[in-house]
Design an enzyme around this catalytic site. Structure first.
Site, PDB file in Angstrom:
ATOM      1  N   HIS A   1     -16.945  78.531 -91.505  1.00 19.30           N
ATOM      2  CA  HIS A   1     -15.800  77.633 -91.579  1.00 19.30           C
ATOM      3  C   HIS A   1     -14.494  78.399 -91.685  1.00 19.30           C
ATOM      4  O   HIS A   1     -13.521  78.071 -91.017  1.00 19.30           O
ATOM      5  CB  HIS A   1     -15.974  76.721 -92.787  1.00 19.30           C
TER       6      HIS A   1
ATOM      7  N   GLU B   1     -21.113  75.523 -86.545  1.00 24.60           N
ATOM      8  CA  GLU B   1     -20.941  74.764 -87.764  1.00 24.60           C
ATOM      9  C   GLU B   1     -21.649  73.424 -87.672  1.00 24.60           C
ATOM     10  O   GLU B   1     -22.287  72.985 -88.632  1.00 24.60           O
ATOM     11  CB  GLU B   1     -19.446  74.541 -87.950  1.00 24.60           C
TER      12      GLU B   1
ATOM     13  N   ASN C   1     -36.093 105.740 -85.379  1.00 24.25           N
ATOM     14  CA  ASN C   1     -37.140 106.695 -85.065  1.00 24.25           C
ATOM     15  C   ASN C   1     -38.411 106.400 -85.834  1.00 24.25           C
ATOM     16  O   ASN C   1     -39.495 106.424 -85.275  1.00 24.25           O
ATOM     17  CB  ASN C   1     -36.676 108.104 -85.427  1.00 24.25           C
TER      18      ASN C   1
END
Lengths: 684, 171
Positions: free
Chosen positions: A48, A70, A407
Site C-alpha cells: 500500500h 493489493e 554452489n
C-alpha cells in the site's frame, strides 16, 4: 505552492525497497492453505505505501501493478481466496517486477516491460478469471452493469483528522463521481465541553447515484482505508437524488470545511514538518548510501563526547599552571583521555555495524527459487543473524556469499532420490552461521551434501594444467584448487553455476576485505566453508615489526606466535628453501627483506625473530629484525593516490607522523610461494 | 614539528581570468620546467619518506600529508637524469593528477628548486619537436620562451599516469 517532488524520490525509493524486502520475506512465511492475517497485513501495508508513494510521484506503472497486487491481497485478507503455492509464486514474481521497475527509476534505466505486463495480466487473470469459481457471487463485480448507485457507509475513526486526512475532501471527491445524497450521523458528537476538535465524531451515509465501479469508489477512500470503517453496497434504481438536497449538502460542506480547516491544516502542517526533517537529513546522504542508527547508539555516543569534554577541560585546567607536583594528576588525566578516545572510537565504529541478517535475509527466497529449479529439497537454517558486521564488509560479502550458497546447492546437495539411496534424509540441510571470534567475524556455510570430489577436482586440475599428474597434494591443497580462475567441475554448465568464473572472484573479494576462506569437506557427508573477515575495515590491532630501516605492521589477528629462532630447528630443502621445525610442523621461512628488497640488520637467521603468521589456511614464518610495540592503527588506502602493492594491504600513520605499510599476510604467503616455486624450478 | 614549510600557492595569486595559462616553474639540472599552476596543491620541503616495497626507483616512497598517503616521485630519476643529494632547498611540489577516467589523485614531485610563475598565453606556446616517442617528450605539452630562456611546459597527467604508476591498480 508547488513542491519539487523529485527531491523525495531517493527516500521513496529507499523506503520502497525496504517495503519490498518486507513483502518478500513475509510472502516466504506464508503457508499454503492458511491465511495468517498478520502476515497478509504486513504485505498489504508495504504494498500500500509503495502504491501510494508511486502514485504521488507519478510512477503510474508501479502504482498500477501494486494496485492489482493489493486487490489480490485483500481477497486473502477477507478470506475470499485461499493461499496456494502458485499464488505465492505469482506474488513473489510481482515483487520482483516492482523491484525491477523501481531500480529502473533509480538508475534512470529501463525495466523489463514485457515481463511486467505479463505479471500484471496474470494477476488480472487470477482476479477476474477465477473469481467466479470461488463461491462469492455476492461480492463479484458483475453486478456492476446494472448498478444504479452505491450506498456508502463511511465512519472515520476519531483519529482520522490527526492523520492529516480530511473527510470532506473525500466526500467532495465522491461528489465528483455523480449525484449524491448524504446523511450525517451526529450520534457520537459529544457536548461542546467534551469535544476535542482534533477528533472526528461524525459518520456519513452516502448514496451515490452514478454508474461507477466499486473500484473507483475504493480509490477515493484509498488513503483513509486504515482510518475508518467503510461499507460499500450497491443499490437499485429506486433511489432518486434530488438536486435541492445536493445544494444544501454543498453549502453544508463548505461551511463545515471552513470551520474545520484551521484545525486540520495545523495538523497537517505539523505532521509534514515532523516528517520532513529526518527525510531532509536522509537526502543528503542518499547518494553515498545511508545508515539507520538506533537512537540508543547515538545517545551512547553523546554520553562519551560529554565525558571527553569533561576530560579535556580537566586537562586544560591542569595545564593552566602546571607544577611537577601535578604530574600524577596529568598521567591520570591522560589515562582517562585514552579511555574516552577508545570508547568513543568503538561506539563510532558500532554505528557502521549492521546485523548480518541484512545479507542472510536474501537467502530464503533464493533457496526457494533455486531448489525448485534444480529439483532438490533443501532446508535452510540460519543462525547468528544478529552478528554485527561493518556496513562496507556487508556490502562486499553479499555477492560472494550468494555464490557460495548457490554452489553448495548446485554441487553439494544431491537430488532427493540419490540422498535416499545413500541413506540420508530426503531433505538436504544448508546451514548459514555467523559469529564473532577474536577480532574477526566468521561466516560458515555448511551442507550435508556429497562433499567435494577429490578425484574429480584433481583430474580437472591436471586437465587444465594447473597441476602435474604426479603432484602429491594434501586435501587442503586440492580444495584450494577450486579457487583458481577458470576452474569448474560441474559436468554440465547449468544456469546456477559451473561457468568457472566465480570461486576465484569469491576469494579475491574476500581477500580484498582482508579476510580468508577455507574449505573443509568429507566425501558423502558434506562440506563446510569458513570465511574469516575483519570486524571493521577502518581500524585494526597491529604488531609493529622492523626490517632494516623500515617499520611494517602485521595485523594482530593473523599472528599465531612470535619466537626466537633456535638454529638447530632451521632445516632446508635443496639448500634453497628454508624450513623451521615448530613442534610437529615444518614452516616455510619467509625473509621479509628478500620479498621487499631491503637491507636487513643481519642476514644471519639466528639474529632475527620469526613471526608465525596464518592466512588462507597456510602458515609461514616471517623473518624480521625486531619486534616493536603493538598498537591500534587506522587503515589508510594506498590506492587513493598510488596503486596496489603486492603483499601490502594499506598504510597507516604512526604516532610520529610517518607512514608505515600494513602487510597483507595472505598476499605475502602467495608471493613467497611463487618465489619458492621459482627457486625449486631453477634448481630442478 | 619538523621543518615543514607549506606555501599555499593558490591563495597567493589571483586565480581569475588567465589563470588557465599560469605556470609554476621549477629547475631541474639547470633546465626550467613549468606545470599548470591550478594543479599545484602546495609546495613542501623534502621530508623523509617511507619507501614502498618493489616500487620503481623514481618512486621515492610515501609521505603523510594531513592524513592522506601521498606518493613522491623524483623527477630527475623519472627522466633518467643524474641523481643528486637532497638539500634544504630541495622541494616537493604536491600536484593533483587526473587519470583518463577523471579520477583525481595527489602526488608529490621532487625538483631541485622552485623558480617562478609566469603567464603564458596559448599562442606563445610552441609544440615540442617531434623526436621519437621517448617518455620525456610525450610528457611535454609545449615550449615557451620567457626572457630568452626556454621553458618546458609539462603535461603532468601524462607524466604521472604512466604504466608503472597505475597499471597494478587492477591487481
Amino acid at each position: 505552492m508547488t513542491i519539487d517532488l523529485s527531491q523525495f524520490h531517493a527516500i521513496f525509493l529507499e523506503e520502497s525497497f525496504e517495503g519490498l524486502q518486507v513483502m518478500e520475506s513475509s510472502l516466504l512465511n506464508m503457508i499454503e492453505g492458511e491465511t495468517d492475517v498478520d502476515i497478509i497485513n504486513n504485505i498489504f501495508r508495504a504494498a500500500h505505501s509503495i502504491k501510494g508513494g508511486s502514485a504521488t510521484f507519478g510512477f503510474s506503472n508501479v502504482a498500477a501493478l501494486t494496485h492489482v497486487l493489493e486487490t489480490l491481497l485483500d481477497e486473502f485478507r477477507s478470506d475470499k481466496r485461499i493461499v496456494t503455492k502458485d499464488l505465492i509464486s505469482l506474488l513473489l514474481e510481482s515483487v520482483d517486477c516492482v523491484r525491477d521497475m523501481l531500480s529502473a527509476i533509480q538508475d534512470g534505466g529501463k525495466y523489463n516491460e514485457s515481463s511486467a505486463i505479463e505479471v500484471q495480466n496474470k494477476l488480472q487473470q487470477v482476479l477476474t478469471g477465477e473469481i467466479l469459481s470461488i463461491n462469492n457471487p455476492d461480492e463479484a463485480e458483475e453486478i456492476e452493469s446494472d448498478v444504479q448507485g452505491w450506498r456508502i457507509l463511511f465512519s472515520p475513526y476519531p483519529s482520522m483528522l490527526q492523520n492529516g486526512n480530511d473527510p470532506f475532501r473525500i466526500i467532495r471527491e465522491i461528489q465528483s463521481l455523480g449525484s449524491v445524497k448524504i446523511e450525517v450521523d451526529l450520534e457520537k458528537l459529544p457536548i461542546l465541553a467534551e469535544l476535542d476538535p482534533e477528533d472526528c465524531y461524525l459518520s456519513w451515509e452516502i448514496l451515490l447515484h452514478a454508474a461507477v465501479s466499486k473500484d473507483e469508489i475504493n480509490e477515493v477512500f484509498e488513503w483513509v482505508i486504515d482510518d475508518c470503517d467503510l461499507k460499500i453496497e450497491p443499490i437499485g434504481s429506486d433511489v432518486v437524488i434530488q438536486d435541492t438536497d445536493n445544494e444544501i449538502i454543498e453549502e453544508m460542506l463548505s461551511t463545515a470545511a471552513n470551520a474545520r480547516d484551521d484545525v486540520v491544516k495545523g495538523d497537517q502542517e505539523s505532521e509534514s514538518l515532523s516528517r520532513l526533517s529526518p527525510e531532509v537529513k536522509h537526502k543528503r546522504t542518499t547518494n553515498s548510501g545511508s545508515i539507520r542508527v538506533g537512537i540508543d547508539k547515538v545517545d551512547e555516543m553523546i554520553n562519551m563526547v560529554s565525558e571527553l569534554v569533561i576530560t579535556q577541560s580537566m586537562l586544560g585546567q591542569l595545564g593552566e599552571d602546571f607544577t611537577m607536583v601535578d604530574i600524577e594528576k596529568l598521567k591520570e588525566g591522560l589515562c582517562q583521555l585514552e579511555r574516552n578516545t577508545r570508547e568513543l572510537q568503538e561506539s563510532v565504529m558500532r554505528i557502521r555495524m549492521l546485523p548480518i541478517s541484512f545479507v542472510f535475509n536474501r537467502f530464503p527466497r533464493m533457496i526457494r527459487d533455486l531448489s525448485n529449479e534444480l529439483g532438490k529439497q533443501v532446508e535452510l537454517r540460519l543462525s547468528g543473524e544478529q552478528t554485527e558486521v561493518d556496513k562496507t564488509v556487508m556490502e562486499k560479502i553479499g555477492d560472494p556469499l550468494i555464490h557460495l550458497v548457490r554452489n553448495s546447492l548446485d554441487h553439494g546437495l544431491e537430488k532427493p532420490d540419490i540422498r535416499v539411496a545413500n541413506g540420508k534424509p530426503e531433505i538436504g540441510i544448508l546451514h548459514l552461521n555467523a559469529y564473532h571470534k577474536g577480532g574477526s567475524i566468521i561466516i560458515e556455510i555448511s551442507d550435508d551434501g556429497a562433499g567435494l570430489d577429490r578425484d574429480k577436482i584433481r583430474n580437472k586440475a591436471i586437465q587444465n594444467g594447473l597441476i602435474a599428474d604426479d603432484d602429491i597434494l594434501t586435501d587442503e591443497k586440492i580444495y584450494d584448487l577450486i579457487f583458481q580462475a577458470g576452474f569448474s567441475t560441474a559436468d554440465q554448465v547449468s544456469d546456477v553455476s559451473g561457468r568457472g568464473v566465480g570461486m576465484d572472484v569469491v576469494r579475491k573479494n574476500i581477500r580484498e576485505l582482508g579476510g580468508s576462506i577455507v574449505i573443509k569437506s568429507t566425501p558423502g557427508e558434506g562440506s563446510k566453508i569458513t570465511i574469516h573477515l575483519p570486524l571493521t575495515l577502518a581500524i585494526m590491532d597491529g604488531q609493529l615489526v622492523r626490517v632494516g630501516d623500515e617499520i611494517y605492521i602485521i595485523p594482530l589477528v593473523s599472528i599465531i606466535e612470535s619466537l626466537q629462532i633456535k638454529p638447530e630447528k632451521v632445516k632446508s630443502i635443496t639448500g634453497k628453501m628454508e624450513l623451521y621445525k615448530l613442534r610437529e610442523e615444518y614452516l616455510n621461512i619467509t625473509r621479509l627483506y628478500q620479498l621487499f628488497t631491503l637491507t636487513p640488520d643481519s642476514e644471519d637467521i639466528n639474529d632475527g625473530l620469526l613471526v608465525v603468521v596464518e592466512g588462507d589456511g597456510a602458515k609461514v614464518g616471517l623473518y624480521v629484525d625486531e619486534l616493536l610495540g603493538q598498537q591500534q592503527v587506522v587503515i589508510k588506502s594506498l590506492e587513493t593516490n598510488y596503486k596496489h602493492i603486492n603483499g601490502v594491504s594499506g598504510a597507516t600513520i604512526l604516532g610520529d607522523g610517518t607512514v608505515a605499510m600494513i602487510l597483507d599476510v595472505p598476499g605475502l604467503i602467495a608471493i613467497s610461494k611463487d618465489r619458492a616455486e621459482n627457486t625449486v624450478e631453477r634448481v630442478a | 614539528m619538523s621543518a615543514l614549510e607549506t606555501v599555499d600557492v593558490n591563495t597567493n595569486y589571483d586565480v581569475g581570468e588567465g589563470a588557465e595559462n599560469q605556470y609554476l616553474t621549477f629547475m631541474l639540472m639547470g633546465e626550467e620546467y613549468g606545470v599548470d599552476i591550478l594543479r599545484v596543491q602546495e609546495i613542501r620541503c623534502w621530508q623523509t619518506v617511507t619507501t614502498l616495497p618493489n616500487a620503481p626507483v623514481y618512486v621515492k616512497g610515501v609521505v603523510n600529508i594531513r592524513g592522506s598517503i601521498v606518493p613522491v616521485v623524483d623527477l630527475r630519476m623519472r627522466f633518467g637524469m643524474e641523481e643528486v643529494e637532497y638539500t634544504p632547498v630541495t622541494v616537493v611540489i604536491v600536484v593533483k593528477v587526473l587519470n583518463e577516467e577523471g579520477r583525481e589523485r595527489v602526488m608529490g614531485v621532487v625538483v631541485d628548486t622552485v623558480s617562478d610563475t609566469y603567464i603564458i598565453p596559448e599562442e606563445n606556446m610552441k609544440p615540442a619537436p617531434e623526436f621519437g616517442d621517448s617518455i620525456d617528450l610525450t610528457c611535454v605539452k609545449g615550449l615557451a620562451t620567457v626572457n630568452d630562456n626556454m621553458l618546458i611546459l609539462l603535461d603532468i597527467d601524462r607524466l604521472l599516469n604512466s604504466d608503472e604508476l597505475t597499471v597494478l591498480e587492477r591487481g
